[in-house]
Motif scaffolding. Structure first.
Motif, PDB file in Angstrom:
ATOM      1  N   GLY A 183      -4.889  11.090   6.137  1.00  0.00           N
ATOM      2  CA  GLY A 183      -5.786  11.990   7.314  1.00  0.00           C
ATOM      3  C   GLY A 183      -6.490  10.531   8.147  1.00  0.00           C
ATOM      4  N   PRO A 184      -7.076  10.836   8.832  1.00  0.00           N
ATOM      5  CA  PRO A 184      -7.587   9.577   9.703  1.00  0.00           C
ATOM      6  C   PRO A 184      -9.061   8.526   8.943  1.00  0.00           C
ATOM      7  CG  PRO A 184      -8.624  12.344  10.516  1.00  0.00           C
ATOM      8  CD  PRO A 184      -8.049  12.025   9.059  1.00  0.00           C
ATOM      9  N   ASN A 240     -10.398  -0.203  10.183  1.00  0.00           N
ATOM     10  CA  ASN A 240     -10.555   0.858  10.538  1.00  0.00           C
ATOM     11  C   ASN A 240      -9.189   1.044   8.515  1.00  0.00           C
ATOM     12  OD1 ASN A 240      -8.965   3.644  10.684  1.00  0.00           O
ATOM     13  ND2 ASN A 240     -10.979   3.887  11.353  1.00  0.00           N
ATOM     14  N   TYR A 241      -9.437   2.199   8.350  1.00  0.00           N
ATOM     15  CA  TYR A 241      -8.710   1.977   6.635  1.00  0.00           C
ATOM     16  C   TYR A 241      -7.927   3.162   6.525  1.00  0.00           C
ATOM     17  CZ  TYR A 241     -10.609  -2.752   5.994  1.00  0.00           C
ATOM     18  OH  TYR A 241     -11.085  -3.692   5.984  1.00  0.00           O
ATOM     19  N   GLN A 242      -6.583   3.514   6.989  1.00  0.00           N
ATOM     20  CA  GLN A 242      -6.043   4.602   6.655  1.00  0.00           C
ATOM     21  C   GLN A 242      -5.761   4.961   5.134  1.00  0.00           C
ATOM     22  OE1 GLN A 242      -2.580   4.518   8.888  1.00  0.00           O
ATOM     23  NE2 GLN A 242      -3.851   5.468  10.303  1.00  0.00           N
ATOM     24  N   ILE A 243      -5.539   5.855   4.172  1.00  0.00           N
ATOM     25  CA  ILE A 243      -5.260   6.230   3.174  1.00  0.00           C
ATOM     26  C   ILE A 243      -4.079   6.898   2.938  1.00  0.00           C
ATOM     27  CG2 ILE A 243      -6.208   7.371   1.013  1.00  0.00           C
ATOM     28  CD1 ILE A 243      -8.914   7.318   1.717  1.00  0.00           C
ATOM     29  N   THR A 244      -3.099   5.977   1.969  1.00  0.00           N
ATOM     30  CA  THR A 244      -1.812   6.812   1.564  1.00  0.00           C
ATOM     31  C   THR A 244      -2.002   7.231   0.824  1.00  0.00           C
ATOM     32  OG1 THR A 244      -1.100   5.167   1.228  1.00  0.00           O
ATOM     33  CG2 THR A 244      -0.966   5.593   3.307  1.00  0.00           C
ATOM     34  N   LEU A 245      -1.627   8.360  -0.613  1.00  0.00           N
ATOM     35  CA  LEU A 245      -1.597   9.061  -1.432  1.00  0.00           C
ATOM     36  C   LEU A 245      -0.356   9.680  -2.240  1.00  0.00           C
ATOM     37  CD1 LEU A 245      -4.373  11.675  -1.274  1.00  0.00           C
ATOM     38  CD2 LEU A 245      -4.676   9.328  -2.427  1.00  0.00           C
ATOM     39  N   HIS A 247       0.586  -1.166   0.047  1.00  0.00           N
ATOM     40  CA  HIS A 247       0.189   0.180   0.077  1.00  0.00           C
ATOM     41  C   HIS A 247       0.772   1.202  -0.103  1.00  0.00           C
ATOM     42  CE1 HIS A 247       0.709  -0.582   4.537  1.00  0.00           C
ATOM     43  NE2 HIS A 247       0.470   0.448   4.311  1.00  0.00           N
ATOM     44  N   HIS A 248       2.066   1.061   0.083  1.00  0.00           N
ATOM     45  CA  HIS A 248       3.362   2.525   0.618  1.00  0.00           C
ATOM     46  C   HIS A 248       3.677   2.639  -0.935  1.00  0.00           C
ATOM     47  CE1 HIS A 248       3.498   2.076   4.543  1.00  0.00           C
ATOM     48  NE2 HIS A 248       3.793   0.869   4.640  1.00  0.00           N
ATOM     49  N   VAL A 249       3.149   1.626  -1.721  1.00  0.00           N
ATOM     50  CA  VAL A 249       3.690   2.623  -3.204  1.00  0.00           C
ATOM     51  C   VAL A 249       2.350   2.550  -3.880  1.00  0.00           C
ATOM     52  CG1 VAL A 249       6.003   2.182  -2.562  1.00  0.00           C
ATOM     53  CG2 VAL A 249       4.474   0.323  -3.660  1.00  0.00           C
ATOM     54  N   GLY A 250       1.321   2.294  -3.402  1.00  0.00           N
ATOM     55  CA  GLY A 250      -0.146   3.255  -4.636  1.00  0.00           C
ATOM     56  C   GLY A 250      -0.430   4.192  -4.316  1.00  0.00           C
ATOM     57  N   ILE A 308      -2.833   5.370  -4.708  1.00  0.00           N
ATOM     58  CA  ILE A 308      -3.932   5.408  -3.603  1.00  0.00           C
ATOM     59  C   ILE A 308      -3.438   3.902  -2.268  1.00  0.00           C
ATOM     60  CG2 ILE A 308      -6.622   5.063  -2.573  1.00  0.00           C
ATOM     61  CD1 ILE A 308      -7.173   6.601  -5.367  1.00  0.00           C
ATOM     62  N   GLY A 309      -2.877   4.572  -1.517  1.00  0.00           N
ATOM     63  CA  GLY A 309      -2.850   3.315  -0.670  1.00  0.00           C
ATOM     64  C   GLY A 309      -3.043   3.105   0.482  1.00  0.00           C
TER      65      GLY A 309
END
Lengths: 554, 98
Positions: free
Chosen positions: A499-500, A479-484, A462-465, A467-468
């Motif tokens: 964010g949250p 609960n699902y965190q989003i990385t961009l 997910h870190h290299v998506g 959208i992760g």
């Protein structure tokens, strides 16, 4: 491709017999679980949430039709009629019974396959560019060197009890399709003054502390590569932390000691061990390279392809999305999507596995690859054969035209299977794919990589998506965190946390808001999600994800 | 003050099949609804020791919290709910036979 020698056959047979005896002793009570567990893990056998799981190595993701057919046979006879292809280019069986595993391993050995070093603190299955040997942008086929590394590392006496698992990836092309910067060691074949050598990258990795690897050497001569690798792993074996498993990977060793210190230590170790490498490895490499001789490509009419491309919009859509440029005139690289909308990413039924084996034999010089993106590749298909191939794929639910698009999602097994997971991954992937199929926006959105992990170990990358999505347990609720902004290519980047997190109910609408915002924000259709993110930064995407925060601030 | 004991069942994986199983007064079952519920911590700990000793049958024995207020134990955490039922991506695994 590589096939076993007599030595390999004998070695694997002895190893399987040894494990069969260990299973018998576990069942009759001679071995406790504490004694048995490291032995089963050495043979790729885990105990997961619902059942045992057998992880089978597919070295550098390469296999032939016979091997794929045998994988299907094993799934039918001893599992539930499907296999799960993973981001490590392996296959996992989710439901084997303990007593059957020795028979499964023997069945694998019949087709030159095994499950050794698919677990444990060893050098794991070596991965490589899934377009190896076929890609138009390739300097050299990375698989012979990956095979040499596999032979060097298998049962290497010094490297069976490393501080943690150790992953090596090899690419032979300028464009990185093997995520080499997120591996313990990433190798890229490069050319300097007409001579091929290796760029050596160390200390990359995802998980709890994601890091992009650093260049240890920008050019290592081919004959110096194996002693260089041995020196690196030796230094890590000595220096790597064993006091805390979360700090035991080489990325932490490099981070804590600095790349200059690591280089000095590797140089010193290299100087000591280099004389032991007398050139035998290069002789072995020459033999291996002969095993990877390029297929004899045919000359054939393109009329069938051109007619289908002009007249059949379904074929054209698939061709535009699922084909890649081949080095040989008239040929294409075919990616078979294992991401049909609403299905489990990476799963293939045994019927589908047999069809892919048949198609490889009929149209693809008997070669298949498993991609780290959990798809299957036919690397060498003449374009004239593509309409017939596509028709067969369609018949068996394998013609989804979504490679590189929003529904081509990497998803780890998550809490549906994995004992380590903190939340589910697969249903989130299923729902995103289904939702964007309903919206009919997938092709308009264009290239977009969503990657989902069900825990901090980041098997879903997910870190290299772009959208992760990271699934966590927050007070007993998923609960699902989003990385961009993550990127798995040669421009590798770790995504930024938006964010949250979101509840399981809220994550799909959040992704939808994010993607719709991108469609509004892009300057033209050709500007990809990642390009738009890099141009504008996090703020406008954050506003789309958290509209209530915007309202509160107003 | 010591934390109040939460009603629990004893769960594990079967050694041979790997299936999720639960302890009953008579032995092991695959069905959470049939599991023996422990309200008393001391009794639960004793039974846990006994169950853990059955290494020829089971792997990874532990106590899992349940809500037994309806008379039938129900998992209170989503992880245990998935273990009781099977994977949620499609119908296979334990829910095929329960």
């Amino acid at each position: 491709m590589y096939s076993y020698t007599e030595f390999d056959d004998t070695f694997i047979a002895a190893r399987n017999a040894q494990f069969r005896a260990q299973v018998e002793r576990r069942v009759d009570g001679s071995l406790t679980e504490d004694e048995f567990k490291p032995l089963r893990l050495m043979n790729g056998l885990y105990l997961q949430l619902h059942a045992y799981m057998l992880r089978v190595a597919i070295p550098y993701g390469t296999l032939n039709g016979g091997q794929m057919r045998q994988l299907a046979f094993i799934a039918d006879k001893w599992d539930k009629g499907y296999g799960h292809f993973t981001t490590r280019q392996n296959i996992q069986y989710n439901w084997p019974e303990l007593r059957d595993v020795p028979d499964m391993l023997d069945a694998l050995a019949e087709v030159d396959m095994h499950a050794i070093q698919t677990s444990g603190n060893t050098i794991r299955n070596v991965t490589a560019d899934h377009f190896a040997g076929a890609a138009a942008d390739e300097v050299a086929d990375p698989r012979p060197i990956a095979e040499l590394i596999r032979q060097w590392s298998t049962d290497h006496p010094e490297f069976q009890f490393l501080p943690r698992k150790f992953k090596v990836a090899v690419s032979g092309a300028a464009h990185d399709r093997a995520v080499i910067k997120a591996h313990d060691i990433g190798l890229r074949i490069v050319e300097r003054d007409g001579v091929q050598g290796f760029e050596v990258i160390v200390g990359g990795g995802l998980g709890r502390t994601p890091m992009i690897g650093k260049v240890l050497y920008d050019f290592v001569d081919a004959e110096d590569l194996l002693p260089t690798l041995e020196a690196i792993v030796s230094v890590y074996n000595l220096l790597g932390r064993r006091d805390n498993k979360y700090k035991a990977r080489i990325k932490i060793t490099v981070h804590e000691n600095g790349i200059e210190d690591i280089r000095a230590r590797v140089d010193a170790r290299y100087a000591l061990i280099r004389p032991q490498f007398t050139g035998v490895d290069q002789q072995m490499l020459s033999r291996i390279e002969a095993d990877f001789a390029k297929p004899t490509f045919k000359t054939q009419s393109l009329a069938a392809y051109e007619s289908a491309y002009t007249n059949d919009p379904v074929f054209r859509s698939w061709a535009d999305t699922n084909l890649a440029v081949h080095r040989a005139q008239g040929y294409a690289i075919v990616s078979i999507s294992l991401k049909a909308h609403g299905k489990t990413p990476g799963d293939a039924s045994t019927e589908q596995m047999r069809v892919m084996a048949d198609l490889a034999e009929e149209f693809g010089h008997n070669e298949l690859r498993i991609s780290h993106e959990q798809n299957v590749i036919l690397p060498h298909v003449h374009r004239g054969d593509l309409p017939a191939l596509h028709a067969r794929l369609k018949e068996f639910g394998l013609a989804t035209a979504n490679i590189g698009l929003i529904s081509d999602i990497i998803a780890c097994p998550g809490m549906d299977y994995c004992a380590l997971a903190t939340a589910r991954s697969i249903p989130i992937a299923q729902e995103i794919a289904t939702r964007f199929d309903e919206l009919k926006l997938e092709h308009d959105v264009g290239p977009l990589k969503i990657k989902i992990s069900g825990c901090i170990n980041a098997c879903g990358h997910h870190h290299v998506g772009h959208i992760g999505i990271l699934g966590l347990d927050r007070a007993g609720v998923e609960n699902y965190q989003i990385t961009l902004g993550g990127d798995a290519t040669e421009a590798a980047a770790i995504g930024e946390r938006a964010g949250p997190g979101f509840s399981a109910d809220a994550i799909i609408p959040a992704i939808e808001r994010l993607v719709l915002a991108y469609l509004d924000l892009r300057t033209e259709q050709s500007e990809t999600f990642l390009q738009t993110y890099r141009r504008l930064g996090l703020a406008p995407f954050k506003a789309a994800l958290y509209p209530e925060a915007q309202a509160d601030a107003a | 003050m010591a934390k109040a004991f939460t009603p629990s069942v004893i769960t594990a994986n079967a050694l041979l099949e790997g299936d999720v199983i639960y302890l009953t007064a008579q032995g092991w079952t695959r069905d959470l609804a049939q599991a023996e519920v422990f309200d008393d911590e001391a009794i639960a700990e004793d039974r846990l020791i006994e169950a853990s000793a059955q290494t020829d049958q089971v792997v990874g024995v532990y106590l899992a919290n349940v809500d037994a207020s309806s008379g039938t134990p129900v998992s209170t955490h989503f992880r245990e709910a998935f273990r009781a039922k099977g994977p949620s991506n499609y119908i296979h695994g334990k829910q095929e036979t329960l």
